[in-house]
Design a protein around this motif. Structure first.
Motif, PDB file in Angstrom:
ATOM      1  N   GLU A   2       0.840  -1.195   0.000  1.00 12.16           N
ATOM      2  CA  GLU A   2       0.000   0.000   0.000  1.00 12.16           C
ATOM      3  C   GLU A   2       0.874   1.244   0.000  1.00 12.16           C
ATOM      4  N   GLU A  60       8.574   5.745   8.828  1.00 16.18           N
ATOM      5  CA  GLU A  60       8.537   4.506   9.608  1.00 16.18           C
ATOM      6  C   GLU A  60       7.761   4.713  10.911  1.00 16.18           C
ATOM      7  N   ALA A  63       4.065   4.806  10.182  1.00 21.53           N
ATOM      8  CA  ALA A  63       3.571   3.459   9.900  1.00 21.53           C
ATOM      9  C   ALA A  63       3.408   2.667  11.198  1.00 21.53           C
ATOM     10  N   LEU A  64       4.357   2.797  12.123  1.00 22.73           N
ATOM     11  CA  LEU A  64       4.254   2.119  13.412  1.00 22.73           C
ATOM     12  C   LEU A  64       3.017   2.570  14.185  1.00 22.73           C
ATOM     13  N   VAL A  66       0.204   3.783  12.995  1.00 25.54           N
ATOM     14  CA  VAL A  66      -1.012   3.260  12.362  1.00 25.54           C
ATOM     15  C   VAL A  66      -1.180   1.778  12.705  1.00 25.54           C
ATOM     16  N   ARG A  67      -0.080   1.020  12.645  1.00 23.04           N
ATOM     17  CA  ARG A  67      -0.149  -0.397  13.007  1.00 23.04           C
ATOM     18  C   ARG A  67      -0.539  -0.582  14.469  1.00 23.04           C
ATOM     19  N   ALA A  68      -0.209   0.382  15.318  1.00 24.35           N
ATOM     20  CA  ALA A  68      -0.561   0.319  16.735  1.00 24.35           C
ATOM     21  C   ALA A  68      -2.011   0.729  16.975  1.00 24.35           C
ATOM     22  N   GLY A  69      -2.708   1.190  15.935  1.00 25.18           N
ATOM     23  CA  GLY A  69      -4.110   1.523  16.063  1.00 25.18           C
ATOM     24  C   GLY A  69      -4.446   2.995  16.091  1.00 25.18           C
TER      25      GLY A  69
END
Length: 74
Positions: A2, A60, A63-64, A66-69
Protein backbone atom coordinates in the motif's frame (compact mmCIF):
# COMPACT_ATOMS: atom_id res chain seq x y z
CA UNK A 1 2.29 -2.87 -0.94
CA UNK A 2 0.00 0.00 0.00
CA UNK A 3 1.24 3.48 -0.84
CA UNK A 4 2.00 5.44 2.33
CA UNK A 5 0.41 8.62 0.98
CA UNK A 6 -2.86 6.74 0.39
CA UNK A 7 -2.85 5.60 4.02
CA UNK A 8 -2.26 9.13 5.30
CA UNK A 9 1.30 8.28 6.27
CA UNK A 10 3.18 10.60 3.97
CA UNK A 11 3.66 13.61 6.21
CA UNK A 12 5.64 15.55 3.64
CA UNK A 13 8.57 15.95 6.02
CA UNK A 14 6.85 18.55 8.19
CA UNK A 15 7.84 18.67 11.85
CA UNK A 16 5.08 17.77 14.27
CA UNK A 17 3.82 20.95 15.90
CA UNK A 18 1.81 20.46 19.07
CA UNK A 19 0.77 24.10 19.29
CA UNK A 20 -2.24 23.21 17.12
CA UNK A 21 -4.25 20.06 16.45
CA UNK A 22 -2.69 18.12 13.56
CA UNK A 23 -6.17 17.38 12.15
CA UNK A 24 -8.21 20.58 12.52
CA UNK A 25 -5.48 23.15 13.38
CA UNK A 26 -7.26 24.34 16.54
CA UNK A 27 -4.74 25.96 18.93
CA UNK A 28 -3.70 23.66 21.80
CA UNK A 29 -2.28 24.31 25.23
CA UNK A 30 0.80 22.18 26.10
CA UNK A 31 -1.13 20.18 28.72
CA UNK A 32 -4.07 19.22 26.45
CA UNK A 33 -4.52 15.47 26.00
CA UNK A 34 -7.12 15.94 23.29
CA UNK A 35 -8.33 18.61 20.90
CA UNK A 36 -11.21 20.66 22.34
CA UNK A 37 -12.70 21.11 18.86
CA UNK A 38 -12.49 17.72 17.11
CA UNK A 39 -11.89 15.56 20.18
CA UNK A 40 -8.93 13.64 18.79
CA UNK A 41 -6.19 12.56 21.19
CA UNK A 42 -2.86 14.35 20.95
CA UNK A 43 -1.01 11.14 21.91
CA UNK A 44 -0.25 10.09 18.32
CA UNK A 45 1.33 13.45 17.51
CA UNK A 46 3.31 13.41 20.76
CA UNK A 47 4.56 9.89 20.03
CA UNK A 48 5.51 10.84 16.48
CA UNK A 49 7.47 13.84 17.74
CA UNK A 50 9.24 11.70 20.34
CA UNK A 51 10.08 8.88 17.90
CA UNK A 52 11.47 11.23 15.26
CA UNK A 53 13.49 13.13 17.87
CA UNK A 54 15.12 9.80 18.74
CA UNK A 55 16.21 9.23 15.16
CA UNK A 56 13.43 7.04 13.76
CA UNK A 57 12.52 7.96 10.18
CA UNK A 58 9.22 9.87 10.11
CA UNK A 59 7.61 7.56 7.54
CA UNK A 60 8.54 4.51 9.61
CA UNK A 61 7.28 6.15 12.81
CA UNK A 62 3.95 7.04 11.16
CA UNK A 63 3.57 3.46 9.90
CA UNK A 64 4.25 2.12 13.41
CA UNK A 65 1.60 4.40 14.89
CA UNK A 66 -1.01 3.26 12.36
CA UNK A 67 -0.15 -0.40 13.01
CA UNK A 68 -0.56 0.32 16.74
CA UNK A 69 -4.11 1.52 16.06
CA UNK A 70 -3.73 5.30 15.90
CA UNK A 71 -5.63 7.18 13.21
CA UNK A 72 -3.37 8.51 10.41
CA UNK A 73 -2.96 12.27 10.38
CA UNK A 74 -1.73 14.81 7.85
Amino acid sequence: AEDLADAGLDGGGQAVDLQACVWCRTPLEPHFGFCPRCGRLTAAARLLRELTSRGIDEREARALLVRAGFEPFP
